[in-house]
Design an enzyme around this catalytic site. Structure first.
Site, short mmCIF file in Angstrom:
data_model
loop_
_atom_site.label_atom_id
_atom_site.label_comp_id
_atom_site.label_asym_id
_atom_site.label_seq_id
_atom_site.Cartn_x
_atom_site.Cartn_y
_atom_site.Cartn_z
N HIS A 1 -30.74 10.11 -16.34
CA HIS A 1 -29.62 10.91 -16.90
C HIS A 1 -28.09 10.85 -16.21
O HIS A 1 -27.42 10.59 -17.22
CB HIS A 1 -30.05 12.30 -16.91
N GLU A 2 -28.10 11.13 -14.90
CA GLU A 2 -26.55 11.14 -14.55
C GLU A 2 -25.97 9.65 -14.49
O GLU A 2 -24.93 9.35 -14.61
CB GLU A 2 -26.61 11.65 -13.08
N HIS B 1 -21.32 5.86 -19.18
CA HIS B 1 -20.52 6.10 -20.40
C HIS B 1 -19.12 6.30 -19.92
O HIS B 1 -18.11 5.75 -20.51
CB HIS B 1 -20.80 7.48 -20.85
#
Length: 67
Positions: A25-26, A32
């Site tokens: 997730h991180e 991004h």
């Protein structure tokens, strides 16, 4: 966010599934921030709608469900 237990001499540091989900997730947030190209600063990082940063994170989380 990713403070995982360190390895010791008697055992290696294996991640639990929930820690692996957190790591991916991180990693989605990191991808991004590295790959996002915005013309104006107001559309990058914390100044964007939350869906744009959550999309890669959620996709990588879903990848861990199949591991």
């Amino acid at each position: 966010m990713c403070s995982f237990p360190p390895s010791t001499f008697s055992s290696c540091a294996l991640l639990k599934h929930s820690e692996l989900v957190t790591l991916f997730h991180e990693l989605g947030y990191g991808m991004h921030n590295l790959l996002w190209r915005a013309r104006y600063v107001r559309f990058h990082r914390t100044n964007r709608p939350p869906d744009f940063a959550e999309a890669p994170s959620v996709m990588l989380e879903n990848l861990t469900l199949h591991i």
